[in-house]
Design an enzyme around this catalytic site. Structure first.
Site, PDB file in Angstrom:
ATOM      1  N   GLY A  28       8.578  36.430  44.789  1.00 53.41           N
ATOM      2  CA  GLY A  28       8.942  37.841  44.756  1.00 53.41           C
ATOM      3  C   GLY A  28       7.704  38.703  44.718  1.00 53.41           C
ATOM      4  O   GLY A  28       6.807  38.446  43.913  1.00 53.41           O
ATOM      5  N   GLY A 103      18.407  34.626  40.502  1.00 52.28           N
ATOM      6  CA  GLY A 103      19.734  34.269  41.016  1.00 52.28           C
ATOM      7  C   GLY A 103      20.575  35.521  41.158  1.00 52.28           C
ATOM      8  O   GLY A 103      20.110  36.618  40.849  1.00 52.28           O
TER       9      GLY A 103
END
Ligand code: AMP
Length: 468
Positions: A28, A103
């Protein structure tokens, strides 16, 4: 997509977390944040940007204490903005609690609507905030009981870390969608999405957090609670195909081993006569080496990747042909000219990049370009935390392999078969989620949300939130 890291009982947890997040940057790149605790207080810093740019010596010095958690974010639910950066920190009956999440929850939309109707005020558009609202409303005395109660209500993919003023908690959802590993560094337990974070700080890999398990770390001690009932495992196969780093152990297996086998099996299943095996860097490299060794066709880095794209740069004022793709990749003409080239990549998503790369290799003088993909056609979007476009943008959802081959203007195109991929990831492919290749979702909205209207609304919310 997101990286999480936590450490307990360390003299400099902020610096360790900084290093851990640095190793998890590939998971990320939008924002990063960290919370630390010293027994009295929880300290937090978060901002948009890369790990190396967001933290300074001064900031790390302010993140005091013995425990810390951190996050690198790639938004797959909620907008990309500072308000959605993690950790999310709340004060509630269990004291100050900081949370990081990797998630996606599939019932966050309906839970949020219900909580808002009851008067809850949300600070962000992130699905993860729902977990803290549910936690804060629990009537149980102990945080761990409240957490168990909360986790029974949320469905989907969640590897979580929570930090209180004196404890670190790790959780993995019962399907085991996303990875979460436990390591040890002298007297400190360490939790991380991938083991490459342990390697950087010199920690030893112990084991995975089991699906459905909560681990509670206080001081030097770690307690394990089997908090959630077992269900069919659905580990994300795409972690091995593309997302995790090849030097990481994910789901108990080194990613490089899987990718090498994907390339070897791809070569067995789809041989072609050619002079050179060339990877699309970096995503195709490991599979291309396996393909080359299996087929005995020489390997060459015929395409070079600029690793610094992603950062802002000044666009040219005049139009330059194929500028977009050339920013990232450039061919080595001397290697490719006159050759029959097998190009290897891990996936075709929309097909637009692949088409440009095939064109680029041909323009560099390649006589033939044969595209080989180290996973099956990507048919369906992911609802569990991988950033994929909507179904209609996925070229394989509406085109045959022959049609895709025509579109990307390759001489031939072939994909690794699903049984081939299952063999490559460890032979126990049944423990994996393969929804992106089959459209069969292990946790379907309709099953988890019995009210058909609410399920449809959730699906609409999801489709809307999937980024273009
Ligand atoms: P395209 O040809 O436009 O579909 O792009 C294919 C490229 O996207 C390949 O190099 C893949 O490695 C890369 N890719 C595959 N899946 C993803 C993903 N979920 N996010 C970002 N890039 C991806």
């Amino acid at each position: 997509m997101c990286g999480i890291f936590g450490i307990a009982n360390h003299s400099d947890p902020a610096r360790m977390t900084y290093l851990g997040l640095y190793a998890l940057q590939h998971r990320g790149q939008e924002s990063t944040g960290m919370s630390s605790s010293d027994g009295d207080e929880v300290y937090t810093h978060k901002a948009m940007g890369y790990v190396a740019d967001v933290y300074s010596e001064d900031i790390l010095a302010k993140l005091k204490g013995h425990n810390a958690i951190g996050h690198t974010r790639y938004s797959t639910a909620g907008d990309s903005c500072e308000g959605n950066a993690q950790p999310i920190v709340v004060k509630c009956t269990y004291g100050t609690v900081a949370l990081v999440h990797n998630g996606n929850l599939i019932n966050a939309g309906s839970l949020r609507e219900e909580l808002e109707r009851q008067g809850a005020i949300f600070q962000s558009t992130s699905d993860s905030e729902v977990i803290l609202h549910l936690l804060a409303r629990s009537q149980t005395r102990e945080l761990l009981d409240a957490l168990g109660e909360t986790l029974a209500k949320v469905h989907g993919a969640f590897s979580l870390l929570l930090l209180t003023k004196n404890a670190l908690i790790g959780v993995r959802d019962p399907n085991g969608f996303r990875p979460l590993c436990i390591g040890k560094l002298n007297g400190s337990y360490v939790l991380a999405s991938e083991t490459c974070a342990f390697d950087l700080i010199g920690a030893t890999y112990l084991r995975e957090v089991e699906p459905g398990e909560i681990v509670f770390v206080r001081g030097e001690e770690l307690w394990s609670v089997k908090a959630l009932p077992s269900t069919k495992l659905s580990k994300c196969i795409f972690e091995h195909v593309y997302f995790s780093r090849p030097d990481s152990i994910v789901f108990g297996r080194t990613v490089q081993t899987s990718r090498d086998l994907m390339g070897r099996i791809l070569a067995q299943e789809n041989p072609v006569e050619a002079d050179l095996v060339v990877p699309v860097p970096d995503s195709g490299v490991a599979a291309a080496i396996g393909f080359s060794q299996q087929s005995r066709i020489p390997f060459a880095f015929g395409l070079i990747r600029n690793h610094y794209v992603g950062r802002t740069f000044i666009e040219p004022k005049t139009t330059i042909r194929n500028f977009g793709v050339k920013v990232k990749h450039n061919p080595i003409k001397e290697l490719l000219a006159g050759k029959r080239v097998i190009l290897i990549d891990d996936s075709i998503v929309r097909g637009t990049t692949t088409r440009k790369i095939v064109k680029m290799v041909r323009a560099a003088g390649a006589k033939e370009v044969h595209m080989r993909i180290s996973c099956p056609p990507t048919l369906s979007p992911c609802f569990y935390g991988i950033d994929t476009p909507t179904k209609k943008e996925l070229i394989a959802s509406s085109h045959t392999v022959e049609e895709i081959c025509k579109y990307i203007e390759a001489d031939s195109l072939a994909y690794l078969s699903l049984p081939g991929l299952m063999r490559a990831v460890d032979g126990k492919g049944s423990e994996f989620c393969t929804a992106c290749y089959t459209g069969q979702y292990p946790l379907a909205f309709q099953e988890m949300i019995p009210d058909a209207k609410a399920a449809d609304r959730q699906l609409d919310l999801w489709e809307a939130s999937l980024k273009e």
